[in-house]
Write a protein that holds these residues in place. Structure first.
Motif, PDB file in Angstrom:
ATOM      1  N   UNK A  96       0.816  -1.216   0.000  1.00  0.00           N
ATOM      2  CA  UNK A  96       0.000   0.000   0.000  1.00  0.00           C
ATOM      3  C   UNK A  96       0.852   1.270   0.000  1.00  0.00           C
ATOM      4  N   UNK A  97       2.039   1.227   0.612  1.00  0.00           N
ATOM      5  CA  UNK A  97       2.898   2.394   0.629  1.00  0.00           C
ATOM      6  C   UNK A  97       4.125   2.259  -0.247  1.00  0.00           C
ATOM      7  N   UNK A  98       4.200   1.208  -1.061  1.00  0.00           N
ATOM      8  CA  UNK A  98       5.370   0.933  -1.897  1.00  0.00           C
ATOM      9  C   UNK A  98       5.157   1.525  -3.296  1.00  0.00           C
ATOM     10  N   UNK A  99       5.810   2.652  -3.573  1.00  0.00           N
ATOM     11  CA  UNK A  99       5.601   3.350  -4.840  1.00  0.00           C
ATOM     12  C   UNK A  99       6.076   2.541  -6.047  1.00  0.00           C
ATOM     13  N   UNK A 100       7.185   1.819  -5.914  1.00  0.00           N
ATOM     14  CA  UNK A 100       7.671   1.007  -7.035  1.00  0.00           C
ATOM     15  C   UNK A 100       6.644  -0.043  -7.426  1.00  0.00           C
ATOM     16  N   UNK A 101       6.088  -0.725  -6.424  1.00  0.00           N
ATOM     17  CA  UNK A 101       5.106  -1.777  -6.703  1.00  0.00           C
ATOM     18  C   UNK A 101       3.843  -1.191  -7.319  1.00  0.00           C
ATOM     19  N   UNK A 102       3.352  -0.081  -6.767  1.00  0.00           N
ATOM     20  CA  UNK A 102       2.107   0.506  -7.264  1.00  0.00           C
ATOM     21  C   UNK A 102       2.287   1.092  -8.661  1.00  0.00           C
ATOM     22  N   UNK A 103       3.458   1.658  -8.955  1.00  0.00           N
ATOM     23  CA  UNK A 103       3.704   2.169 -10.303  1.00  0.00           C
ATOM     24  C   UNK A 103       3.766   1.038 -11.319  1.00  0.00           C
ATOM     25  N   UNK A 104       4.289  -0.116 -10.879  1.00  0.00           N
ATOM     26  CA  UNK A 104       4.368  -1.268 -11.779  1.00  0.00           C
ATOM     27  C   UNK A 104       2.967  -1.728 -12.187  1.00  0.00           C
ATOM     28  N   UNK A 140      -5.199   2.809   3.840  1.00  0.00           N
ATOM     29  CA  UNK A 140      -5.132   2.761   2.379  1.00  0.00           C
ATOM     30  C   UNK A 140      -3.940   3.546   1.838  1.00  0.00           C
ATOM     31  N   UNK A 141      -3.560   4.633   2.501  1.00  0.00           N
ATOM     32  CA  UNK A 141      -2.515   5.508   1.986  1.00  0.00           C
ATOM     33  C   UNK A 141      -1.110   4.944   2.137  1.00  0.00           C
ATOM     34  N   UNK A 142      -0.887   4.149   3.189  1.00  0.00           N
ATOM     35  CA  UNK A 142       0.482   3.688   3.362  1.00  0.00           C
ATOM     36  C   UNK A 142       0.626   2.394   4.109  1.00  0.00           C
ATOM     37  N   UNK A 143      -0.318   1.502   3.984  1.00  0.00           N
ATOM     38  CA  UNK A 143      -0.232   0.240   4.699  1.00  0.00           C
ATOM     39  C   UNK A 143      -0.259   0.491   6.195  1.00  0.00           C
ATOM     40  N   UNK A 144       0.777   0.048   6.893  1.00  0.00           N
ATOM     41  CA  UNK A 144       0.854   0.266   8.335  1.00  0.00           C
ATOM     42  C   UNK A 144       1.753   1.456   8.669  1.00  0.00           C
ATOM     43  N   UNK A 145       2.154   2.231   7.649  1.00  0.00           N
ATOM     44  CA  UNK A 145       3.041   3.376   7.851  1.00  0.00           C
ATOM     45  C   UNK A 145       2.224   4.618   8.154  1.00  0.00           C
ATOM     46  N   UNK A 146       2.193   5.006   9.413  1.00  0.00           N
ATOM     47  CA  UNK A 146       1.398   6.160   9.829  1.00  0.00           C
ATOM     48  C   UNK A 146       2.078   7.494   9.515  1.00  0.00           C
ATOM     49  N   UNK A 147       3.392   7.438   9.183  1.00  0.00           N
ATOM     50  CA  UNK A 147       4.141   8.679   8.991  1.00  0.00           C
ATOM     51  C   UNK A 147       4.104   9.165   7.548  1.00  0.00           C
ATOM     52  N   UNK A 148       3.206   8.619   6.739  1.00  0.00           N
ATOM     53  CA  UNK A 148       3.144   8.972   5.322  1.00  0.00           C
ATOM     54  C   UNK A 148       2.789  10.450   5.138  1.00  0.00           C
ATOM     55  N   UNK A 149       3.476  11.129   4.243  1.00  0.00           N
ATOM     56  CA  UNK A 149       3.202  12.536   3.953  1.00  0.00           C
ATOM     57  C   UNK A 149       2.186  12.615   2.814  1.00  0.00           C
ATOM     58  N   UNK A 150       0.976  13.068   3.131  1.00  0.00           N
ATOM     59  CA  UNK A 150      -0.093  13.082   2.144  1.00  0.00           C
ATOM     60  C   UNK A 150       0.089  14.187   1.107  1.00  0.00           C
ATOM     61  N   UNK A 151       1.050  15.115   1.329  1.00  0.00           N
ATOM     62  CA  UNK A 151       1.245  16.225   0.402  1.00  0.00           C
ATOM     63  C   UNK A 151       2.195  15.875  -0.745  1.00  0.00           C
ATOM     64  N   UNK A 152       2.850  14.715  -0.668  1.00  0.00           N
ATOM     65  CA  UNK A 152       3.774  14.297  -1.722  1.00  0.00           C
ATOM     66  C   UNK A 152       3.008  13.531  -2.797  1.00  0.00           C
ATOM     67  N   UNK A 153       3.187  13.886  -4.102  1.00  0.00           N
ATOM     68  CA  UNK A 153       2.515  13.143  -5.177  1.00  0.00           C
ATOM     69  C   UNK A 153       2.873  11.663  -5.116  1.00  0.00           C
ATOM     70  N   UNK A 154       1.873  10.810  -5.215  1.00  0.00           N
ATOM     71  CA  UNK A 154       2.134   9.375  -5.086  1.00  0.00           C
ATOM     72  C   UNK A 154       0.973   8.555  -5.624  1.00  0.00           C
TER      73      UNK A 154
END
Length: 249
Positions: A96-104, A140-154
């Motif tokens: 959920x928070x892995x940009x490489x996987x989601x872009x693939x 949904x935004x980052x799996x179990x990562x609560x420190x995700x920055x919602x202002x960064x394009x992703x």
């Protein structure tokens, strides 16, 4: 889980009309009890419970009649298997928070799978997600990562679901922590899940994302009502009018 089960009775199991049959599924950590519907004097129908793990469970067919003790009619084993939908749901939940996987996953969009395949994928992956034990703090935004920055394009799981037109998976994600917040997240191309739905002409999906009173998409697994209470859960399938009690053992 959530598939149709048919039970064939033998000649010696012929019983009066007031006899009620039910199935008990016993797993390593969870037990399910389901009522059944009589199709004819020899056949019963019910719904397979959604189980919490892939394993072989013990199934007991029981019969009860007013004024008589419960009778065990038959026993059998029943296997919950790990299929591609389960693997896909686990992969997506973990990434959920892995940009490489989601872009693939954009590759799937470019390959344009047939509508029938998308419909089946949507139904199976959404159902598998319902039965996954997501870790504490998962969103949904980052799996179990609560420190995700919602202002960064992703890219987000919501982008993935909308990109492929997965109605039921989108609905499931909307109900999870971070689901509504993901609707305003832009990816590196500046697209939000809402703008993606509009761009691709997914009218039902766009309606689901923008209307406050939008209802859950109809499906076999969705046509049920569930009530939770502590370690117990009761589920009703109006289509067959069968009930299922699930308890942690």
């Amino acid at each position: 889980g959530d598939c149709l089960i048919t039970v064939q009775l033998t000649e010696e199991d012929k019983v009066e009309d007031d006899v009620v049959f039910y199935l008990v599924f016993t797993g390593s950590t969870v037990q399910h009890c389901t009522s059944t519907r009589k199709i004819n004097p020899r056949s019963l129908e019910t719904i397979a419970p959604g189980h919490d793990r892939c394993e072989t469970v013990r199934v007991v067919l029981c019969a009860t009649q007013e004024g008589h003790p419960v009778m065990v009619v038959a026993e059998e084993s029943f296997q919950f298997v790990q299929d591609e939908a389960y693997d896909a749901a686990q992969f997506l939940a973990t990434c959920a928070g892995n940009q490489q996987a989601l872009n693939f996953t954009r590759f799937l969009d470019r390959s344009r799978p047939p509508a029938a395949d998308v419909e089946l994928l949507d139904e199976k992956v959404a159902l598998a997600f319902r039965h996954l034990k997501l870790p504490a703090g998962w969103n949904v935004l980052g799996g179990a990562d609560q420190a995700l920055n919602e202002n960064i394009p992703q890219e987000t799981l919501m982008h993935f679901a909308v990109r492929l037109g997965l109605l039921r998976l989108t609905w499931f994600l909307l109900q999870q922590p971070g689901g509504r917040g993901a609707l305003s997240i832009r990816n590196t191309e500046g697209a939000t899940p809402v703008s993606l739905a509009l761009e691709k002409g997914y009218e039902k999906l766009h309606q689901l994302l923008t209307e406050e009173e939008a209802r859950e998409p109809d499906s076999w697994s969705a046509l049920s009502h569930t009530v939770h209470s502590g370690d117990y859960c009761v589920k009703h399938h109006p289509g067959l009018d069968v009930y299922m009690l699930t308890a942690e053992t």
